[in-house]
Motif scaffolding. Structure first.
Motif, PDB file in Angstrom:
ATOM      1  N   ARG A 229      68.223  25.029  80.433  1.00 13.17           N
ATOM      2  CA  ARG A 229      68.434  24.959  78.982  1.00 13.17           C
ATOM      3  C   ARG A 229      69.714  24.195  78.643  1.00 13.17           C
ATOM      4  N   ASP A 230      70.789  24.484  79.371  1.00 13.27           N
ATOM      5  CA  ASP A 230      72.065  23.827  79.087  1.00 13.27           C
ATOM      6  C   ASP A 230      72.019  22.326  79.362  1.00 13.27           C
ATOM      7  N   LEU A 231      71.290  21.947  80.399  1.00  8.30           N
ATOM      8  CA  LEU A 231      71.213  20.536  80.757  1.00  8.30           C
ATOM      9  C   LEU A 231      70.017  19.840  80.121  1.00  8.30           C
ATOM     10  N   ASN A 232      69.201  20.622  79.406  1.00 13.39           N
ATOM     11  CA  ASN A 232      68.044  20.088  78.685  1.00 13.39           C
ATOM     12  C   ASN A 232      67.075  19.376  79.629  1.00 13.39           C
ATOM     13  N   VAL A 233      66.716  20.055  80.709  1.00 14.26           N
ATOM     14  CA  VAL A 233      65.712  19.546  81.632  1.00 14.26           C
ATOM     15  C   VAL A 233      64.653  20.621  81.819  1.00 14.26           C
ATOM     16  N   GLY A 234      63.464  20.207  82.225  1.00 11.49           N
ATOM     17  CA  GLY A 234      62.394  21.162  82.458  1.00 11.49           C
ATOM     18  C   GLY A 234      62.590  21.935  83.748  1.00 11.49           C
ATOM     19  N   LEU A 235      62.131  23.163  83.773  1.00 10.02           N
ATOM     20  CA  LEU A 235      62.230  23.965  84.994  1.00 10.02           C
ATOM     21  C   LEU A 235      61.469  23.326  86.150  1.00 10.02           C
ATOM     22  N   ASP A 236      60.428  22.557  85.830  1.00 12.95           N
ATOM     23  CA  ASP A 236      59.653  21.923  86.894  1.00 12.95           C
ATOM     24  C   ASP A 236      60.367  20.735  87.514  1.00 12.95           C
TER      25      ASP A 236
ATOM     26  N   ASN B 280      77.270  15.397  78.220  1.00 19.37           N
ATOM     27  CA  ASN B 280      76.379  16.119  77.311  1.00 19.37           C
ATOM     28  C   ASN B 280      76.850  17.547  77.098  1.00 19.37           C
ATOM     29  N   SER B 281      77.379  18.159  78.170  1.00 20.86           N
ATOM     30  CA  SER B 281      77.895  19.513  78.041  1.00 20.86           C
ATOM     31  C   SER B 281      79.066  19.556  77.060  1.00 20.86           C
ATOM     32  N   ARG B 282      79.938  18.543  77.106  1.00 24.90           N
ATOM     33  CA  ARG B 282      81.061  18.491  76.168  1.00 24.90           C
ATOM     34  C   ARG B 282      80.567  18.249  74.740  1.00 24.90           C
ATOM     35  N   ARG B 283      79.493  17.482  74.602  1.00 24.66           N
ATOM     36  CA  ARG B 283      78.918  17.275  73.273  1.00 24.66           C
ATOM     37  C   ARG B 283      78.398  18.589  72.699  1.00 24.66           C
TER      38      ARG B 283
ATOM     39  N   SER C 180      64.820   9.733  75.828  1.00 21.57           N
ATOM     40  CA  SER C 180      65.348  10.694  76.785  1.00 21.57           C
ATOM     41  C   SER C 180      65.702  11.999  76.078  1.00 21.57           C
ATOM     42  N   CYS C 181      65.419  13.106  76.757  1.00 21.69           N
ATOM     43  CA  CYS C 181      65.719  14.421  76.176  1.00 21.69           C
ATOM     44  C   CYS C 181      67.224  14.643  76.030  1.00 21.69           C
ATOM     45  N   ARG C 182      68.041  13.814  76.695  1.00 18.90           N
ATOM     46  CA  ARG C 182      69.491  14.007  76.634  1.00 18.90           C
ATOM     47  C   ARG C 182      70.051  13.760  75.230  1.00 18.90           C
ATOM     48  N   VAL C 183      69.334  13.000  74.387  1.00 19.10           N
ATOM     49  CA  VAL C 183      69.892  12.638  73.082  1.00 19.10           C
ATOM     50  C   VAL C 183      69.065  13.201  71.930  1.00 19.10           C
ATOM     51  N   LEU C 184      68.269  14.218  72.211  1.00 26.54           N
ATOM     52  CA  LEU C 184      67.488  14.839  71.142  1.00 26.54           C
ATOM     53  C   LEU C 184      68.420  15.446  70.097  1.00 26.54           C
ATOM     54  N   GLY C 185      68.000  15.426  68.843  1.00 22.91           N
ATOM     55  CA  GLY C 185      68.752  16.073  67.780  1.00 22.91           C
ATOM     56  C   GLY C 185      69.859  15.232  67.192  1.00 22.91           C
ATOM     57  N   ARG C 186      69.883  13.915  67.503  1.00 17.89           N
ATOM     58  CA  ARG C 186      70.942  13.066  66.968  1.00 17.89           C
ATOM     59  C   ARG C 186      70.409  12.003  66.006  1.00 17.89           C
ATOM     60  N   SER C 187      69.142  12.128  65.614  1.00 12.79           N
ATOM     61  CA  SER C 187      68.501  11.207  64.662  1.00 12.79           C
ATOM     62  C   SER C 187      68.419   9.783  65.187  1.00 12.79           C
TER      63      SER C 187
ATOM     64  N   ILE D 279      57.082  18.446  70.932  1.00 11.06           N
ATOM     65  CA  ILE D 279      58.237  18.202  70.058  1.00 11.06           C
ATOM     66  C   ILE D 279      58.060  16.941  69.216  1.00 11.06           C
ATOM     67  N   VAL D 280      57.095  16.090  69.569  1.00 14.36           N
ATOM     68  CA  VAL D 280      56.881  14.886  68.751  1.00 14.36           C
ATOM     69  C   VAL D 280      55.560  14.951  67.986  1.00 14.36           C
ATOM     70  N   GLN D 281      54.964  16.125  67.892  1.00 14.06           N
ATOM     71  CA  GLN D 281      53.703  16.211  67.169  1.00 14.06           C
ATOM     72  C   GLN D 281      53.864  15.898  65.681  1.00 14.06           C
ATOM     73  N   ASP D 282      55.082  16.118  65.142  1.00 15.08           N
ATOM     74  CA  ASP D 282      55.315  15.811  63.733  1.00 15.08           C
ATOM     75  C   ASP D 282      56.229  14.602  63.553  1.00 15.08           C
ATOM     76  N   LEU D 283      56.427  13.810  64.621  1.00 13.62           N
ATOM     77  CA  LEU D 283      57.348  12.676  64.538  1.00 13.62           C
ATOM     78  C   LEU D 283      56.930  11.689  63.455  1.00 13.62           C
ATOM     79  N   PHE D 284      55.697  11.254  63.480  1.00 15.51           N
ATOM     80  CA  PHE D 284      55.266  10.220  62.544  1.00 15.51           C
ATOM     81  C   PHE D 284      55.301  10.690  61.095  1.00 15.51           C
ATOM     82  N   PRO D 285      54.736  11.854  60.752  1.00 13.14           N
ATOM     83  CA  PRO D 285      54.853  12.278  59.347  1.00 13.14           C
ATOM     84  C   PRO D 285      56.308  12.520  58.933  1.00 13.14           C
ATOM     85  N   ARG D 286      57.134  13.003  59.860  1.00 10.65           N
ATOM     86  CA  ARG D 286      58.548  13.235  59.541  1.00 10.65           C
ATOM     87  C   ARG D 286      59.278  11.938  59.214  1.00 10.65           C
TER      88      ARG D 286
END
Length: 644
Positions: free
Chosen positions: A377-384, A447-450, A556-563, A596-603
């Motif tokens: 969760r902290d590193l934003n990677v999948g458990l797999d 990313n952790s510092r961010r 990349s999942c590393r920059v999610l949430g930054r628009s 997480i991108v199912q609403d990307l286009f309408p958004r």
């Protein structure tokens, strides 16, 4: 006398307890998704040749009854000069072990040139995603008179390598497939003994020279290698081959070796689809050093010079550090006090790994599955994408039961075998090595510092402004093809279509006059994230209107949430409008991971296209007339695109 060949054990995998019972339970499972996951789980055990064949037969019987995502399916062609059909079960199970369902096609015996050069061949009709070219030594390496000069030997070898390169180019240009070339596995017994390599025209010398030239050509042509020559150094060439079967059936690889060889091939195929692991989670006590630091103290642990065991731990740390330097993320999960752990990394003079090498450190007294969930969760990677390396069999068993998607190698008791265990498993198989890979740990620690900055800021817009983000958008460039291909094949979450492409196909996109491509780099006050998002598509005519049809959009999942997606859309929209497009078309193909991108286009302002529903796909339209070209005001933009 019988010619019994030893089995090549998959020693890093846990043993199977009751293979037949587990196989029977899969057939009794009704849910297609559960059945698929059970097959993958059973393939993750230490299977012998017979068990591998049985599991492959079960896979074939159940293939139409499995819930397998399109991104996990792969068509693989086998072409060569020897008998290859016995390799198929090993390849399919090796790929299954990594969550990949392979459909294999086998060329007629010895017809490798014809299948590649004939435009109406079965190979061309099969349209593979990957092609394995397996040509044994006698078909590749010419046998020359022993008095042939070094110059003449070099000229012959250059001609032979040029012939192979020409075939590679045909495969890539006509099929766009990933090409895997098997290196020369020479079984010739030296006739000069240790002097063999010093005679230019000897079989051993010619094979070594040819192998060197072939590898050099593969690097220049972006061809992947099945490097059996190197792999055989750890297991022995004689255990991989059977001369009796070669003379009787032209089988270069012994049947008993096919589970091991199939695993080698399976890991390469999985790596081309981005299924290699990303993060190595390490235990500490009796894993990175000997002893229990909480009891023995910093000075009492076994590490470094003075004992064979201490030196073996240092060697393992050096190997792990090398993995970090090539892009594998490192984390620690230890039942310990944080201050004690940090002292070991920072103060022990024999530690090779330092705290700066560790992207996430979890030292606590809770259970390790919970610790791994927090690390992911902290590193934003999948458990797999995690590998858990722990000397304690109880911890390994708990992890396998609680988080079955985490890879858990069977760590040997002898520390000097740790490197072989981790290296032979091939969890971190690579098909490219980019500048971004070299900066991976730095990027994740930044990313952790961010996240720390974000946690201390209550105003999201203020937080984004404080990052001082700079987005640089350029067209695809040849130097970036390995990184772009890497992103395409390993990005699963923010990826609207999860289509996969080889380097050859990415290169062809760059030369297509109707294609537009965008690669976005993101820098901020904490450093560079490298290429973090790509968009490409084609200008087409639909209803007498020029339309930009988006084939792939990922980030990349590393920059999610930054628009970043909003800023990139402004660049893509303005560029495609200048190219004459009046609308953009976007496609969303749902998978188990890209919700997480199912609403990307309408958004982002796209509207749904009405019409007959397509299977597992929705289509969205964006009107470029009157659109705003402004990116969010907390970005500075630099745009360097090819003229349109």
């Amino acid at each position: 006398m019988t010619n019994q060949q030893p089995e090549l054990p998959l020693h890093w995998l846990p043993e199977v307890i009751d293979f037949n019972a587990e196989l029977a339970s899969i057939f009794a499972t009704a849910n297609p998704r559960d059945r698929w996951e059970a097959l993958v789980a059973l393939s993750g055990r230490r299977l012998d040749f017979i068990q591998t064949i049985k599991l492959d037969r079960a896979l074939s019987k159940l293939e139409t009854l499995l819930d397998v995502p399109a991104s996990a399916r792969m068509k693989v062609a086998l072409i060569g000069s020897s008998t290859l059909d016995h390799l198929i079960p090993g390849i399919r199970i090796g790929a299954l072990r990594r969550g990949l369902l392979v459909e294999a096609w086998l060329a007629p015996y010895g017809q490798w040139r014809q299948e590649i050069l004939d435009s109406t061949s079965g190979l061309q009709a099969f349209k593979p995603d990957a092609v394995l070219l397996s040509i044994e030594a006698t078909a590749l390496v010419p046998e020359l008179p022993l008095d042939t000069s070094a110059e003449e030997v070099a000229a012959v070898i250059n001609t032979k390598v040029d012939e192979i390169v020409a075939l590679w180019r045909v495969v890539k240009e006509q099929l766009g497939a990933t090409l895997i070339q098997q290196t020369v596995l020479s079984t010739a017994t030296p006739i000069f003994g240790h002097f063999e390599r010093l005679v230019p025209a000897s079989r051993g010398s010619v094979a070594a020279h040819f192998d060197f030239k072939l590898v050099d050509a593969a690097a220049k042509e972006s061809v992947l290698l099945l490097d059996l020559r190197t792999a055989a150094l750890s297991v022995g060439c004689q255990t991989m081959t059977n001369l009796m079967l070669w003379h009787h059936a032209k089988q270069e690889i012994a049947p008993t070796a096919t589970p091991w060889v199939g695993d080698q091939i399976g890991r390469i195929l999985a790596a081309t689809r981005g299924l290699s692991k990303k993060l190595l989670v390490l235990d500490l006590d009796n894993t990175l050093w000997g002893g229990v630091i909480g009891d023995d103290g910093l000075e009492g642990i076994v590490l470094g010079q003075g004992s064979a065991t201490g030196e073996a731990y240092v060697a393992f740390q050096r190997y792990v550090k090398s993995l970090s330097e090539r892009g594998v993320i490192l984390a620690v999960s230890s039942k310990n006090e944080t201050a004690i752990v940090e002292a070991a990394f920072n103060d022990h003079p024999e530690m090779v790994l330092r705290q700066s090498d560790i992207a996430a450190l979890e030292a606590s007294w809770g259970d390790k599955p919970t610790a791994l969930r927090k690390i992911a969760r902290d590193l934003n990677v999948g458990l797999d994408s995690l590998v858990f390396f722990d000397d304690n069999p109880v911890e390994r068993d708990l992890m396998r039961q609680t988080l079955p998607m985490v890879a858990v190698p069977e760590v040997p008791e002898a520390v000097e075998r740790y490197i072989a265990c981790l290296g032979d498993a091939g969890y971190f198989e690579a098909v490219a090595f980019t500048g971004d890979d070299r900066q991976r740990t730095t990027q994740y620690k930044a990313n952790s510092r961010r996240r720390e900055l974000e946690a201390s800021t209550t105003d999201l817009e203020g937080y984004l402004r404080s990052l001082e983000m700079r987005l640089t958008v350029s067209s695809f460039a040849p130097v970036d093809v390995p990184r772009i291909t890497q992103l395409i094949n390993k990005t699963n979450q923010f990826n609207v279509t999860t289509r996969r492409y080889s380097e050859a196909e990415v290169t062809s996109i760059m030369s297509n006059p109707n294609a537009l491509s965008f690669a976005a780099r993101l820098d901020d006050c904490f450093g560079s994230n490298g290429i973090i998002s790509i968009v490409f598509g084609h200008l087409i005519t639909r209803d007498n209107v020029c339309v930009f049809d988006i084939d792939t959009w990922l980030m990349s999942c590393r920059v999610l949430g930054r628009s970043v997606e909003s800023a990139l859309l402004a660049v893509v929209a303005s560029t495609t409008r200048r190219a004459g497009a009046e609308r953009m078309i976007g496609h969303y193909r749902p998978t188990s991971k890209n919700m997480i991108v199912q609403d990307l286009f309408p958004r982002l302002g796209f509207t749904a296209v009405e019409g007959p529903p397509l299977r597992d796909e929705t289509i969205w339209e964006y009107d470029l007339n009157g659109m705003s070209e402004e990116a969010p005001n907390y970005f500075s933009l630099a745009v360097d695109l090819e003229p349109v």
